[in-house]
Write a protein that holds these residues in place. Sequence first.
Motif, PDB file in Angstrom:
ATOM      1  N   VAL A 152       0.990  -1.165  -0.135  1.00  0.00           N
ATOM      2  CA  VAL A 152      -0.282  -0.085  -0.035  1.00  0.00           C
ATOM      3  C   VAL A 152       0.402   1.359   0.347  1.00  0.00           C
ATOM      4  N   SER A 153       0.540   2.480  -0.830  1.00  0.00           N
ATOM      5  CA  SER A 153       0.755   3.495  -0.812  1.00  0.00           C
ATOM      6  C   SER A 153       0.240   4.962  -0.779  1.00  0.00           C
ATOM      7  N   GLN A 154       1.042   5.957  -0.248  1.00  0.00           N
ATOM      8  CA  GLN A 154      -0.262   7.189  -0.543  1.00  0.00           C
ATOM      9  C   GLN A 154       0.357   7.519  -2.135  1.00  0.00           C
ATOM     10  N   ASP A 155       0.799   6.782  -2.578  1.00  0.00           N
ATOM     11  CA  ASP A 155       0.841   7.464  -3.906  1.00  0.00           C
ATOM     12  C   ASP A 155      -0.298   6.875  -5.406  1.00  0.00           C
ATOM     13  N   LYS A 156      -0.613   5.729  -5.419  1.00  0.00           N
ATOM     14  CA  LYS A 156      -1.853   4.961  -5.843  1.00  0.00           C
ATOM     15  C   LYS A 156      -2.427   4.519  -5.440  1.00  0.00           C
ATOM     16  N   ASP A 157      -3.477   4.174  -6.266  1.00  0.00           N
ATOM     17  CA  ASP A 157      -4.776   3.388  -6.242  1.00  0.00           C
ATOM     18  C   ASP A 157      -4.308   2.056  -5.332  1.00  0.00           C
ATOM     19  N   ILE A 158      -4.788   1.626  -3.733  1.00  0.00           N
ATOM     20  CA  ILE A 158      -4.135   0.807  -3.465  1.00  0.00           C
ATOM     21  C   ILE A 158      -5.663   0.124  -4.313  1.00  0.00           C
ATOM     22  N   THR A 159      -7.092   0.237  -4.391  1.00  0.00           N
ATOM     23  CA  THR A 159      -8.139  -1.024  -4.481  1.00  0.00           C
ATOM     24  C   THR A 159      -7.982  -2.636  -4.358  1.00  0.00           C
ATOM     25  N   PRO A 160      -6.915  -2.538  -5.334  1.00  0.00           N
ATOM     26  CA  PRO A 160      -6.757  -3.984  -5.889  1.00  0.00           C
ATOM     27  C   PRO A 160      -5.914  -4.757  -4.822  1.00  0.00           C
ATOM     28  N   ILE A 161      -5.304  -3.900  -4.101  1.00  0.00           N
ATOM     29  CA  ILE A 161      -4.705  -4.639  -2.870  1.00  0.00           C
ATOM     30  C   ILE A 161      -5.487  -4.890  -1.555  1.00  0.00           C
ATOM     31  N   VAL A 162      -6.289  -4.031  -1.205  1.00  0.00           N
ATOM     32  CA  VAL A 162      -7.825  -4.183  -0.285  1.00  0.00           C
ATOM     33  C   VAL A 162      -8.128  -6.128  -1.362  1.00  0.00           C
ATOM     34  N   LEU A 163      -8.673  -5.983  -2.081  1.00  0.00           N
ATOM     35  CA  LEU A 163      -9.345  -7.545  -2.581  1.00  0.00           C
ATOM     36  C   LEU A 163      -7.856  -8.279  -2.261  1.00  0.00           C
ATOM     37  N   GLU A 164      -6.997  -8.419  -3.103  1.00  0.00           N
ATOM     38  CA  GLU A 164      -5.741  -8.773  -2.426  1.00  0.00           C
ATOM     39  C   GLU A 164      -5.813  -9.426  -0.977  1.00  0.00           C
ATOM     40  N   ALA A 165      -5.571  -8.835  -0.321  1.00  0.00           N
ATOM     41  CA  ALA A 165      -5.879  -9.144   1.443  1.00  0.00           C
ATOM     42  C   ALA A 165      -6.783  -9.442   1.804  1.00  0.00           C
ATOM     43  N   LEU A 166      -7.862  -9.745   1.286  1.00  0.00           N
ATOM     44  CA  LEU A 166      -9.148 -10.188   1.767  1.00  0.00           C
ATOM     45  C   LEU A 166      -8.526 -12.006   1.035  1.00  0.00           C
ATOM     46  N   GLN A 167      -8.950 -12.116   0.034  1.00  0.00           N
ATOM     47  CA  GLN A 167      -8.308 -13.333  -1.025  1.00  0.00           C
ATOM     48  C   GLN A 167      -7.092 -14.179  -0.403  1.00  0.00           C
ATOM     49  N   GLN A 168      -6.116 -13.624   0.214  1.00  0.00           N
ATOM     50  CA  GLN A 168      -4.944 -13.528   1.001  1.00  0.00           C
ATOM     51  C   GLN A 168      -5.855 -14.816   2.248  1.00  0.00           C
ATOM     52  N   ALA A 169      -6.320 -13.639   3.209  1.00  0.00           N
ATOM     53  CA  ALA A 169      -7.410 -13.675   4.110  1.00  0.00           C
ATOM     54  C   ALA A 169      -8.622 -15.280   3.925  1.00  0.00           C
ATOM     55  N   ASP A 170      -8.160 -16.011   3.186  1.00  0.00           N
ATOM     56  CA  ASP A 170     -10.294 -16.265   2.401  1.00  0.00           C
ATOM     57  C   ASP A 170     -11.147 -16.115   2.892  1.00  0.00           C
ATOM     58  N   PHE A 171     -11.159 -14.069   3.000  1.00  0.00           N
ATOM     59  CA  PHE A 171     -12.419 -13.723   3.639  1.00  0.00           C
ATOM     60  C   PHE A 171     -12.665 -13.920   4.973  1.00  0.00           C
ATOM     61  N   LYS A 172     -11.483 -14.441   5.034  1.00  0.00           N
ATOM     62  CA  LYS A 172     -12.458 -14.937   6.828  1.00  0.00           C
ATOM     63  C   LYS A 172     -10.881 -14.709   8.092  1.00  0.00           C
ATOM     64  N   ASP A 173     -11.516 -14.167   9.362  1.00  0.00           N
ATOM     65  CA  ASP A 173     -10.392 -14.800  10.495  1.00  0.00           C
ATOM     66  C   ASP A 173      -9.531 -13.789  10.304  1.00  0.00           C
ATOM     67  N   ALA A 174      -9.222 -12.534  10.258  1.00  0.00           N
ATOM     68  CA  ALA A 174      -8.328 -11.907   9.685  1.00  0.00           C
ATOM     69  C   ALA A 174      -8.894 -10.015  10.326  1.00  0.00           C
ATOM     70  N   ILE A 175      -7.442  -9.832  10.518  1.00  0.00           N
ATOM     71  CA  ILE A 175      -7.457  -8.172  11.039  1.00  0.00           C
ATOM     72  C   ILE A 175      -6.468  -7.913   9.490  1.00  0.00           C
ATOM     73  N   LEU A 176      -7.089  -6.706   8.560  1.00  0.00           N
ATOM     74  CA  LEU A 176      -5.929  -6.268   7.856  1.00  0.00           C
ATOM     75  C   LEU A 176      -5.700  -4.517   8.492  1.00  0.00           C
ATOM     76  N   VAL A 177      -4.695  -4.404   8.618  1.00  0.00           N
ATOM     77  CA  VAL A 177      -3.946  -3.007   9.747  1.00  0.00           C
ATOM     78  C   VAL A 177      -3.101  -2.470   8.729  1.00  0.00           C
TER      79      VAL A 177
END
Length: 610
Positions: free
Chosen positions: A30-55
Amino acid sequence: MRKVTIWFILFVWTSTMFAQKRILMENLGVSQDKDITPIVLEALQQADFKDAILVFPKGTYHFYPERAIGKYHAVTNHDNSYKYFAFPLIGCTNIEIDGGGSDFIFHGVMTPFLVENSMGIKLKNFSIDWKEPFYLQAEVLESNALEQYVDIAVNPMTKTEFEGNRLGFVTNGLSLPFLGESMVFDPKTNAVAYNAQSYLLNGVASRKTFDQSLGGNNYRIKARFAKTPAPAGLIYVFKGPNRSNRLAPAIHLTNSSNLHLDKLNIYHAGGMGVIAEKSENIHLNEVNVKLREGSGRMVSTTADATHFCNCKGELVIENCLFENMLDDASNIHGTYVKISELVDKHTIRAGVNHIQQFDYNFASSGDKVEFITNETLLPIAPATVKSFKKINDHLFELSFVEELPATLKVNDAVDNVTWYPTTIFRNNVVRNNRARSILISIRNKTVIENNTFSSMMTSILFEGDLNHWYESGAVDDVLIRNNIFYDCVYGGGKGSVIWINPRMKQTLKDQPYEKNIVIEDNEFRTFDNSILSALSVDGLIFRNNKIIESGTYPKLWPGLPVIEVRDGLNTLIQNNSFEGKEKARIVIDENSSRSLKIDKKQKGFVIDKK
């Protein structure tokens, strides 16, 4: 000892079962100078959409719709459309988003958070804002009441465009061909202007303006205003035409449970701040819908700060600030659906009747409902849903376990009584907004306590209806205590600080619509007369309240009584006090007088029984 051991084992098992993996967003780039929308989806997929805290590390992050998850999506009390989601929490379990105090900035028409078919979701420690506002803001330079025009200086944060002789604007990729719905603010108070409804430009009038450029960002707007154009120095805000200005709510909660929103600042949204429907157990703590300091903006959300339609379980809203919205702070209600056809002894066809409720999932098998009489809004009989089948986005078929009541007819209604919450609304501040503070239309216990209210319209409104928004239902247990009401109902429209006003075609004197409303130990410091107006209540109590005439503004409705009760039963008015230039009138109609108990020694009052 054995019980303690069992509870300890259960605690360890539960903690292990729901242990959350911490996903550090900085490790995903994640960076303050780019679109981070796809990175959020990547994080959720990495967690299999359960039991995770995105910090998130504290920062300012940007989100765009171009690479966001999208689908056609219905949102009650909004405009349905193909929508894009920055945080698509769909089918998730035990997910937490910790923003770490970050600013989330959104671009274009998108919904930042969708929580759908999920459970155990927590959102905390971040703010939501848009780069561009979903409205046009302009200061009045000159006003001419005789010729019905204003000269305005448009704030450059929004781009204007002309279509013929009509001024419109462009924002977030939307081209709005005319100014649309309006409100007027006073920069001296940072609130809706006193008597603002006299200056409005709404409905057909907003489509028939004759506008011209005066150079730069200055324009002349010639139109038919409600009464007169706003005087110089006030601020107009225009949010575009109805049915195309509620496209981007900040947070949508739907078909989900056990939801916690904590320490959020919603600075703006092109719709509501939090809209929840058919969800269970919701807790909002320090969820602030407010202006960003130094932004120069007059508006936070362009619709309600929060809104809850057919939710159940426990709803808690506490320690929040709701300011400068273009609609209510909170509206909590069910839904009346109108019957269009009696199909057989067990089956009806019915539908939603307001376009911003289309595609709403009204019921499921096993839900308990009540049939409602069109004329009185009173219940006919209960029933249990056997099946619910959609025919299209506004019509559906309902079958019931029981036979239909013999008196049921077309245009009567159905109310889903399974989906009502118990509600606590406490320690909140509501101020400076268009419309009301809170609307209550729910049958379960409701407590409204320790709040501060100051809205341009009614502060607390009870209003079931079967003719416009179709919002049910009758209340049965409401406690309003220890609140402070400052200068409410100052926008120019008629109303009371607390207004119990169900919209039925006829009232039955021996069967009131609302029940058991207790208003006690509150302080009303306001300039106008009407504090309480109550229609069709059984068990209204108004006691130990202090009313102080503030003198802040000239009275708008000096002929109204301070307290009025009509078609009520078992009303108690006791131990209240009034401080003002004249005696405060209490008006009780003949029907209500029969079972009235009133303290005749209350300070500052005179009783008028009709």
